[in-house]
Design a protein around this motif. Structure first.
Motif, PDB file in Angstrom:
ATOM      1  N   SER A   1       5.280  15.596  -2.957  1.00  0.00           N
ATOM      2  CA  SER A   1       5.840  14.736  -1.915  1.00  0.00           C
ATOM      3  C   SER A   1       6.896  13.795  -2.498  1.00  0.00           C
ATOM      4  CB  SER A   1       4.724  13.901  -1.288  1.00  0.00           C
ATOM      5  OG  SER A   1       3.787  14.724  -0.637  1.00  0.00           O
ATOM      6  N   PRO A   2       7.733  13.175  -1.658  1.00  0.00           N
ATOM      7  CA  PRO A   2       8.784  12.289  -2.161  1.00  0.00           C
ATOM      8  C   PRO A   2       8.228  11.068  -2.882  1.00  0.00           C
ATOM      9  CG  PRO A   2       9.238  12.924   0.108  1.00  0.00           C
ATOM     10  CD  PRO A   2       7.862  13.391  -0.194  1.00  0.00           C
TER      11      PRO A   2
ATOM     12  N   GLN B   1       3.401   0.890  -3.835  1.00  0.00           N
ATOM     13  CA  GLN B   1       4.857   0.833  -3.935  1.00  0.00           C
ATOM     14  C   GLN B   1       5.255  -0.591  -4.304  1.00  0.00           C
ATOM     15  OE1 GLN B   1       7.166   3.368  -3.561  1.00  0.00           O
ATOM     16  NE2 GLN B   1       8.817   1.931  -4.018  1.00  0.00           N
TER      17      GLN B   1
ATOM     18  N   THR C   1       6.030   2.685   3.924  1.00  0.00           N
ATOM     19  CA  THR C   1       5.738   2.417   2.519  1.00  0.00           C
ATOM     20  C   THR C   1       6.310   1.088   2.058  1.00  0.00           C
ATOM     21  OG1 THR C   1       5.948   4.798   2.163  1.00  0.00           O
ATOM     22  CG2 THR C   1       5.896   3.422   0.212  1.00  0.00           C
TER      23      THR C   1
ATOM     24  N   LEU D   1      -7.323  11.151  -3.017  1.00  0.00           N
ATOM     25  CA  LEU D   1      -6.971  12.395  -2.345  1.00  0.00           C
ATOM     26  C   LEU D   1      -5.806  13.077  -3.063  1.00  0.00           C
ATOM     27  CD1 LEU D   1      -7.092  14.100   0.362  1.00  0.00           C
ATOM     28  CD2 LEU D   1      -5.304  12.580   1.194  1.00  0.00           C
ATOM     29  N   GLN D   2      -5.987  14.333  -3.446  1.00  0.00           N
ATOM     30  CA  GLN D   2      -4.897  15.084  -4.090  1.00  0.00           C
ATOM     31  C   GLN D   2      -3.908  15.540  -3.030  1.00  0.00           C
ATOM     32  OE1 GLN D   2      -4.489  15.152  -7.487  1.00  0.00           O
ATOM     33  NE2 GLN D   2      -6.141  13.678  -7.162  1.00  0.00           N
ATOM     34  N   ILE D   3      -2.646  15.598  -3.406  1.00  0.00           N
ATOM     35  CA  ILE D   3      -1.617  15.900  -2.409  1.00  0.00           C
ATOM     36  C   ILE D   3      -0.710  17.043  -2.850  1.00  0.00           C
ATOM     37  CG2 ILE D   3      -1.504  13.550  -1.471  1.00  0.00           C
ATOM     38  CD1 ILE D   3       1.073  13.201  -3.242  1.00  0.00           C
TER      39      ILE D   3
ATOM     40  N   ARG E   1       0.195   8.776  -4.409  1.00  0.00           N
ATOM     41  CA  ARG E   1       1.071   7.591  -4.492  1.00  0.00           C
ATOM     42  C   ARG E   1       0.288   6.433  -3.883  1.00  0.00           C
ATOM     43  NH1 ARG E   1       4.912  10.445  -0.632  1.00  0.00           N
ATOM     44  NH2 ARG E   1       2.818  10.766   0.204  1.00  0.00           N
TER      45      ARG E   1
ATOM     46  N   GLY F   1       9.224  16.714   1.087  1.00  0.00           N
ATOM     47  CA  GLY F   1       8.239  17.415   0.273  1.00  0.00           C
ATOM     48  C   GLY F   1       7.800  18.616   1.087  1.00  0.00           C
TER      49      GLY F   1
ATOM     50  N   PHE G   1       3.890   6.607   8.240  1.00  0.00           N
ATOM     51  CA  PHE G   1       3.389   5.595   7.321  1.00  0.00           C
ATOM     52  C   PHE G   1       4.572   4.809   6.769  1.00  0.00           C
ATOM     53  CE2 PHE G   1       0.218   3.811   4.532  1.00  0.00           C
ATOM     54  CZ  PHE G   1       0.943   3.387   3.424  1.00  0.00           C
TER      55      PHE G   1
ATOM     56  N   GLN H   1      -1.378  18.875   5.600  1.00  0.00           N
ATOM     57  CA  GLN H   1      -1.052  19.346   4.251  1.00  0.00           C
ATOM     58  C   GLN H   1      -1.146  20.855   4.114  1.00  0.00           C
ATOM     59  OE1 GLN H   1      -1.357  17.424   0.362  1.00  0.00           O
ATOM     60  NE2 GLN H   1      -3.279  16.625   1.175  1.00  0.00           N
TER      61      GLN H   1
ATOM     62  N   GLU I   1       7.588   7.172   6.136  1.00  0.00           N
ATOM     63  CA  GLU I   1       7.235   8.547   5.820  1.00  0.00           C
ATOM     64  C   GLU I   1       6.625   9.258   7.036  1.00  0.00           C
ATOM     65  OE1 GLU I   1       5.871   9.495   1.752  1.00  0.00           O
ATOM     66  OE2 GLU I   1       4.003   9.952   2.786  1.00  0.00           O
TER      67      GLU I   1
ATOM     68  N   PHE J   1       9.730   7.379  -5.298  1.00  0.00           N
ATOM     69  CA  PHE J   1      10.887   6.511  -5.509  1.00  0.00           C
ATOM     70  C   PHE J   1      10.657   5.624  -6.717  1.00  0.00           C
ATOM     71  CE2 PHE J   1      12.690   7.635  -1.489  1.00  0.00           C
ATOM     72  CZ  PHE J   1      11.586   7.946  -0.705  1.00  0.00           C
TER      73      PHE J   1
ATOM     74  N   VAL K   1      14.347  12.298   2.158  1.00  0.00           N
ATOM     75  CA  VAL K   1      13.821  13.156   1.083  1.00  0.00           C
ATOM     76  C   VAL K   1      12.673  13.968   1.649  1.00  0.00           C
ATOM     77  CG1 VAL K   1      13.076  13.177  -1.326  1.00  0.00           C
ATOM     78  CG2 VAL K   1      14.068  11.103  -0.370  1.00  0.00           C
TER      79      VAL K   1
ATOM     80  N   GLU L   1       0.856  -1.190   0.000  1.00  0.00           N
ATOM     81  CA  GLU L   1       0.000   0.000   0.000  1.00  0.00           C
ATOM     82  C   GLU L   1       0.889   1.236   0.000  1.00  0.00           C
ATOM     83  OE1 GLU L   1      -3.426  -1.976   2.885  1.00  0.00           O
ATOM     84  OE2 GLU L   1      -2.698   0.060   3.266  1.00  0.00           O
ATOM     85  N   GLY L   2       0.521   2.217  -0.818  1.00  0.00           N
ATOM     86  CA  GLY L   2       1.239   3.487  -0.811  1.00  0.00           C
ATOM     87  C   GLY L   2       0.598   4.442   0.168  1.00  0.00           C
ATOM     88  N   PRO L   3       1.239   5.602   0.427  1.00  0.00           N
ATOM     89  CA  PRO L   3       0.699   6.552   1.397  1.00  0.00           C
ATOM     90  C   PRO L   3      -0.730   7.004   1.123  1.00  0.00           C
ATOM     91  CG  PRO L   3       2.956   7.130   0.827  1.00  0.00           C
ATOM     92  CD  PRO L   3       2.541   6.042  -0.101  1.00  0.00           C
ATOM     93  N   GLU L   4      -1.153   7.088  -0.136  1.00  0.00           N
ATOM     94  CA  GLU L   4      -2.504   7.554  -0.442  1.00  0.00           C
ATOM     95  C   GLU L   4      -3.449   6.424  -0.834  1.00  0.00           C
ATOM     96  OE1 GLU L   4       0.221   9.957  -1.849  1.00  0.00           O
ATOM     97  OE2 GLU L   4      -0.147  10.522   0.248  1.00  0.00           O
TER      98      GLU L   4
ATOM     99  N   THR M   1      10.572  11.837   4.308  1.00  0.00           N
ATOM    100  CA  THR M   1      10.645  10.397   4.125  1.00  0.00           C
ATOM    101  C   THR M   1      12.045   9.892   4.438  1.00  0.00           C
ATOM    102  OG1 THR M   1       8.969  10.540   2.388  1.00  0.00           O
ATOM    103  CG2 THR M   1      10.211   8.498   2.529  1.00  0.00           C
TER     104      THR M   1
END
Lengths: 286, 232
Positions: free
Chosen positions: A228-229, A261, B7, A223-225, A258, B49, B5, B18, B13, A231, B47, A181-184, B54
């Protein structure tokens, strides 16, 4: 020292090693071999240091001229070559003894997208921020062009290959790419998540070292962000439903959600999949 | 105020709410410094943002113990350790989109320049491409949606506005931002280490220069040329 001259570059040939790790703070992408497994194997079989710079060859190979004796080895997608017009089929994993003045032509790659040509001692182009990987804005050129030259060490007295590793194509029967799972991810609807793991994705023609795009779209309200980093292996989902799988030359930050991953070794698998080959995503937990 | 979180096996992260604000930037910078020291041998790199930090570790991590460490450091942040550098950045305001922007904003070119040179901008982080700075503080009156059809080539050094942001293109690239000027100072030099003159948290002010001054500065194109002295 020997000098390699690129008489024809092939579709996309560049110098790659493990890449520049840790320079994202200045906006520098990691770069490096797309299929790190095949890259490492090529160096291992030649008894090179693991990070020795190789040529990364894409789809159709280059025409090379060697000014001094050398030993090279291919790994990754299957390839046949010719040395001074004499064809050698299925060269992967063999020590190839090149003589001063030899012309080596690499043909069409089959059973994969990328092949790695390691050379004994490694290529000796400039190291910038810890890597010889060619990258736009970092090294003088982003890849090898007609007329490009590369230096390599003179051949020392050397014993032959010890290990025999059968050429393998781990991506060939692989239909599943494993992801976390990614952050979003949590912001996706149940139906959108279901679609993610039941769709047979195919790689679109607009894919390159920066990103792999799929032909399929996933309509979403993620959700729009803020920027952010990101990879290599990060999967972004745009508001219009485009799936963007970031690869080695991707930007280090991004503004799209994101959602997933990719597990590290499956990035290598994906980099060898041809356009049009279907694959599924499988969610795994940490 | 922060959430964590994980990843992947190596990537963790840290997120703030926000927003693009100074207080988050200062917490992020000081936490990054504290964690780089605390996790010295285990951290590969980090890194940033706008509201995210992160951490990438050398080995697979145990989220629970790492998280406890991070929260502990966050609760004892030494924000006084944040000391920004101040930079005056010269800009020759003659961008190809400057007049069009003035027209759409119903003001003069000089007013656009005044609005762009007035603020003290915060350097939030580098990203997008080598040496590209994400700045906070663009005057709301200069906000302009990105071009529907991006230019195929934006020259290196172009100073531009896109959406709610302003920045300088370090390299030639395609781009959808509105070009208002050019900066003679190199944003990124791979022959130097560090290859950039700024760091996260620094404060930047633009000032307008003439074409003659631009040509003169261009000859040197070195980041030593940036005048650090303005009263912060």
């Amino acid at each position: 020292m020997g000098k390699l001259t690129i008489l024809q570059p092939g579709l996309y040939t560049s110098v790659q090693d493990f890449g520049r790790v840790g320079y994202a703070k200045w906006g520098i992408s990691p770069s490096g071999a797309m299929d790190q497994g095949s890259f490492l194997l090529a160096n291992h079989l030649l008894h090179n240091p693991p990070d020795a710079a190789c040529l990364e060859i894409t789809q159709t190979g280059p025409h090379l001229l060697f000014s001094e004796d050398a030993i090279v080895l291919f790994s990754g997608a299957s390839t046949s070559i010719s040395i001074n017009e004499e064809t050698i089929e299925e060269v992967n994993h063999q020590w190839l003894h090149i003589k001063k003045g030899d012309h080596l032509k690499v043909g069409l790659l089959i059973n994969g997208m990328r092949s790695y040509m390691a050379i004994k001692g490694g290529f000796l182009s400039d190291t910038i921020f810890g890597s010889r990987s060619q990258s736009l804005g970092i090294t003088s050129k982003d890849r090898l062009y007609k007329g490009s030259t590369l230096m390599y060490p003179s051949l020392q007295e050397t014993s032959g290959p010890l290990s025999k590793v059968k050429p393998n194509l781990p991506w060939i029967h692989q239909e599943v790419i494993q992801v976390y799972e990614g952050p979003e991810y949590a912001s996706l609807q149940k139906e959108e998540k279901k679609l993610l793991f039941s769709t047979a994705f195919t790689i679109s023609h607009s894919s390159n070292r920066m990103a792999i795009q799929t032909d399929q779209i996933i309509k979403n309200d993620a959700l729009q962000i803020l920027t952010s980093p990101v990879f290599p292996g990060t999967i972004q989902l745009t508001p219009s439903g485009k799936m963007i799988i970031l690869m080695r030359d991707a930007q280090v930050t991004g503004g799209y959600p994101r959602i997933l991953q990719i597990k590290a070794d499956h990035i290598n698998i994906l980099s060898q999949m041809s356009t049009g080959t279907p694959f599924f995503l499988e969610l795994i937990s940490l | 105020m922060i959430t964590l979180f994980q990843t992947s096996n190596h990537i963790l992260e840290i997120s703030w709410p926000q927003e693009i604000i100074r207080s988050i930037l200062i917490e992020k910078i000081t936490l990054q410094k504290a964690l780089e020291f605390r996790f010295k041998n285990h951290l590969a790199f980090s890194v940033s943002g706008y509201h995210v930090l992160t951490l990438v570790f050398k080995n697979p991590i145990d989220k629970k113990s790492i998280s406890e460490e991070i929260i502990e450091q966050y609760n004892h942040l030494e924000t006084e350790s944040y000391v920004p550098n101040y930079w005056n950045i010269p800009v020759y305001y003659d961008g190809k989109d400057l007049e069009q922007l003035a027209y759409e904003k119903k003001c003069s070119v000089q007013e656009i320049i005044s609005l762009h040179t007035a603020p003290e901008y915060l350097l939030h982080f580098y990203g997008f491409m080598p040496g590209f700075i994400y700045l906070g503080g663009l005057d709301g009156r200069l906000h302009q949606p990105r071009k529907g059809n991006p230019e195929r080539k934006v020259a290196a050094g172009s100073v531009a506005i896109g959406g709610t942001q302003t920045g300088i293109y370090p390299l030639e690239s395609p781009g959808g931002w509105h070009i208002i000027g050019t900066c003679p100072i190199k944003m990124f030099d791979p022959q130097k280490s560090p290859p950039v003159w700024g760091k996260e948290g620094d404060i930047i002010k633009f000032y307008s220069i003439t074409n003659d001054a631009f040509i003169e500065m261009r000859k040197y194109s070195s980041h030593q040329l940036i005048n650090k002295t303005f009263n912060g």
